[in-house]
Design an enzyme around this catalytic site. Structure first.
Site: not given
Length: 867
Positions: A194, A397
């Protein structure tokens, strides 16, 4: 629940760091209750776990010291995605507080989080924290295997799909696979990360990077948010592990399995956020012409909050017309509040916001509104809906779902999305305004552009963004994942795999290193490299085709072959039976060149005495299939034929015997070995062979290839690093210094065939003799090449001489004409080298030479559908 339920053909076992809900105490009665988690993973996956009768393995949020906690059932009024997940479908992982802290804070957050976000200067590498990480992963794996047993007992014909999640569990797969294979439990293993997966130059900083990569490769399917992360991972597998890869089809071959690497961008429950935005009350009361800038982030150094506030300050300085008309609402959700680094970040942010507000505030307006805390889903949806501009500008990110949530909630006047290209979302949300958060002036300019953008352009951009996110929602992500592992009920997928290694593939490894003019040295192990491992060494027969290729190579000009084996030199000669090559036995303690020159490394007399004592003890343990192989200065105790239930007992006895005899125990394949306690191994032997054959500058002139299959060969791979192309023959998860991995002995044969084809244009000498020179001779202090004499041409027995004379001078140094230790003596037509041990300085000088470093060329492997 999704409007269109997604059906999996396999029961799903989700393995994540946390359970899909939070366990807490009811303040009124003290009973344990569930609290809903609103994350996209839970929203998408929990219904599939419920629908397939699967299980969820995770940490419940309490420690062993807190007492055993029973998982409560969901409240009857619960309408969350986990409402149907019964307590019997939850497998809690109980961990001691200190172990969990070392694993979670010490390794996951202090090391992996900054490293994978490409901030290595913030990463802390600590061996004890890494050990805690491995321990916790083993515990998760053990409970996952127990979950597999439960599902198999319930539905024996189903194949469970185990889905591991995120950087907390990158080592669990191999433990799960090994345990299930041992019990004959068929499974499918998948992993999804993730957060970003960084490039090779970042990953290589992690001291245990090979273990990490092989841990992830224990899965059948691996998912990342964007293609860049996929390619980063594939490149790391190739460059660090020496795996065969296919970048086009995103495949990695490891341990004789093809692992698929999939581009699976995660998303949000789009329709759910639309409904929230439509029903949420107005939260922020602004003046009629006042515009709202919005930032929603965890308080984390990867989110670029400080950079964002500085850019807003520059905006107000450069464009004073925005003063009194623009308000920046920053929501910062507390994160890791007990960590000093995060405390310092909060302090810096507080001071910066205070400074900006103090600089620009008026009696009726403050430029920044700051919320440090959590907000409800309804409040968040209202913020998204009413914001003029959403600023999503992390420094790095994995995906960042805030950008997608903002777009879904834009149900009224269209706003503008500012997005960092360093977020995964920036890879697909092309209609957003991309901004580099590190460039403050540019950031301020783009903020101004967003605030002044005409309505028609805002509508066009937002319409395109909403259309894409509605289609590519979290259900699309889940369907894509299930399809990638052949578990989607209404879809058929033909899995791809890398074709078996063939001759032509070695062109990618060796074409720039081995050419028609190369002088080539081939250094090869025997068992497990040239001949397949057999239950008994006498049964490890060299395949006839391999022998034929070796014979032809041995007859080629400027090709020298050396076999370096753990067997005795006489035994390895007998097993191979090829003239004109060098044989090294007992891991290089005995070396015999084609001209009859024999070197034996000296061993201490004390060792010989200890070895005899140990030998007698081990002979008494030769039972239940165990047997002792006496190779002279080396002995090997084999236990591979001992029944498994009795192996542990006999291994403990052997370990005790070694300890009592005062000798170091060396592990081999299902065997224990005693070797002389001297600084000599296959690595030193390999350097010795190359030096005696080609001179001290061999690495400048010789193309060297080494192939081996076990721990003893690693010494040679390390010694030859930068001076040879090295191959590890293995189908196991092992740490290796080799440049490339080969799956089996057939692949070694394919390599030898490729070399033969590559060098086949050379013409052999007339009458079947070789045109290249053979072993070594010395004259006037220099090493020179002499015509080789095969073993069959030698007269009289070969003499073995072991000496303790001083090390030989470096070749090329002045010598007197008188005989000196280390010079050759002749006996008939044999040369006996009395001492050829390299000095440590000489050895280190050779290791430090990198100017003949072999290339690592890119690999392009064909693919085809699996049968």
């Amino acid at each position: 629940m999704p409007l269109h339920p997604i059906h999996s053909t396999s029961p799903m076992i989700v393995v994540a760091n946390r359970l899909p809900f939070i366990i807490s105490k009811d303040p009124e009665n003290g009973k344990l209750i569930r609290k809903q988690c609103a994350g996209g993973l839970v929203t998408a996956v929990a219904p599939v776990v419920v629908e397939t009768g699967g299980l969820w393995v995770g940490w419940p949020g309490v420690h062993l010291e807190d007492g055993i906690v029973e998982i409560p059932e969901s409240d009857p009024e619960d309408k969350s995605p986990t409402a149907g997940l019964k307590s019997s479908q939850v497998v809690p992982v109980d961990l001691h507080k200190q172990v969990f802290d070392d694993y979670y804070n010490g390794c996951c957050n202090a090391c992996f989080w900054p490293l994978f976000h490409s901030m290595p200067d913030r990463a802390v590498f600590q061996g004890d924290k890494w050990e805690a990480y491995k321990t916790v992963n083993q515990e998760f794996a053990a409970l996952t295997v127990e979950a597999v047993r439960r599902l198999k007992k319930k539905s024996p014909n189903d194949v469970p799909l185990i889905w591991l999640h995120d950087y907390h569990l990158m080592l669990a797969a191999n433990h799960i696979r090994a345990a299930c294979e041992l019990e004959g439990l068929e499974i499918k293993l998948a992993f999804f990360l993730h957060i970003p997966f960084p490039s090779w130059d970042i990953v290589r900083l992690f001291p245990w990077d090979d273990e990490l990569l092989q841990g992830i490769l224990g899965c059948d399917s691996i998912g990342f948010h964007i293609e860049d992360y996929c390619l980063n991972f594939i490149d790391c597998c190739k460059r660090r592990l020496g795996c065969r890869v296919d970048r086009e089809y995103r495949l990695v071959e490891h341990n004789m399995r093809t692992v698929s690497v999939n581009h699976l961008p995660i998303s949000i429950p789009y329709d759910r956020f639309v409904k929230l935005a439509e029903s949420a009350p107005v939260v922020v009361k602004n003046r009629a012409k006042e515009q709202l800038l919005l930032g929603v982030d965890r308080l984390d150094y990867t989110k670029g909050l400080v950079h964002r506030i500085k850019a807003f300050e520059r905006l107000l300085e450069k464009y004073p017309e925005h003063r009194n008309n623009v308000t920046f609402l920053q929501v910062a959700v507390p994160s890791r509040t007990d960590v000093k680094e995060y405390q310092e970040l909060k302090e810096e942010l507080d001071q910066l916001i205070g400074s900006v507000n103090g600089k620009f505030s008026t009696a009726n307006w403050s430029p920044i509104r700051y919320i440090y805390g959590c907000v409800s889903q309804d409040q968040l949806a209202a913020f998204y809906r009413d914001a003029s501009v959403c600023v999503v500008t992390p420094l790095r990110d994995g995906m960042n779902l805030v950008a997608k949530e903002f777009v879904a909630c834009q149900t009224r006047e269209p706003g503008v999305l500012l997005l960092s290209p360093f977020a995964g979302a920036g890879n697909s949300m092309h209609e957003a305004l991309l901004v580099n958060p590190y460039e403050t002036n540019e950031f301020a300019e783009i903020l101004n552009r967003a605030l002044t953008m005409p309505k028609d352009e805002r509508e066009l951009r937002m319409r395109q963004l909403r259309r894409r996110e509605k289609h590519l929602d979290v259900n699309f992500w889940l369907r894509s994942f299930l399809k990638s592992v052949d578990c989607l009920a209404d879809s058929n997928r033909s899995a791809s795999r890398i074709l078996p290694l063939v001759e032509d593939d070695f062109g990618h490894y060796l074409s720039d290193y081995v050419n028609e003019s190369s002088r080539l040295a081939l250094l090869l192990d025997y068992d497990g490299t040239l001949a397949p491992i057999a239950p008994h060494p006498d049964l490890a027969i060299l395949p006839s085709e391999t022998k034929k290729v070796l014979e032809r190579l041995a007859g080629m000009p400027d090709v020298n072959i050396a076999i370096i084996s753990g067997r005795s030199v006489e035994n390895v000669q007998k097993m191979i039976g090829i003239n004109g090559i060098t044989y090294a036995g007992n891991h290089g303690f005995e070396i015999q060149h084609p001209d009859g020159t024999l070197f034996i490394h000296p061993v201490p007399h004390e060792y010989e005495v200890q070895l005899e004592v140990l030998k007698q003890k081990l002979l008494e343990m030769c039972q239940e299939g165990a047997w002792l192989e006496d190779k002279g200065i080396v002995i090997t105790f084999h236990y591979r034929e001992v029944p498994k239930p009795k192996q542990r007992e006999i291994m403990e006895k052997v370990t005790t015997a070694f300890r009592e005899s005062g000798l170091k125990l060396h592990h081999s394949h299902m065997a224990y070995e005693a070797r002389p306690p001297v600084t000599w191994n296959k690595g030193r032997a390999a350097i010795h062979i190359l030096r005696t054959l080609f001179g001290v500058d061999w690495s400048d002139r010789i193309s060297t290839i080494f192939a081996g299959d076990d721990k003893t060969d690693e010494d040679a791979m390390r010694a030859l690093q930068g001076m040879a192309v090295t191959f590890r023959v293995t189908a196991q998860t092992v740490r290796t210094a080799a440049m490339h991995r080969l799956p089996n002995t057939d692949a070694v044969l394919a390599m030898l065939r490729w070399i033969e084809k590559r060098l086949g244009s050379r013409s052999p000498l007339m009458n079947g003799q070789r045109s290249r020179t053979g072993s070594m001779s010395m004259g006037n202090g220099q090493l020179s090449r002499t015509n080789s004499i095969s073993n069959s041409m030698c007269n009289g027995p070969i003499r073995k001489t072991s000496v303790t004379s001083p090390p030989m001078p470096i070749p090329g140094s002045p010598r007197s004409n008188s005989p000196t230790p280390g010079s050759p003596r002749t006996c008939g037509r044999h040369k006996i080298i009395t001492n050829m041990v390299l000095s440590d300085d000489d050895y280190m000088n050779l290791l430090n030479k990198k100017n003949h470093s072999p290339p690592r060329s890119p690999t392009s492997i064909q693919t085809r559908s699996a049968f």
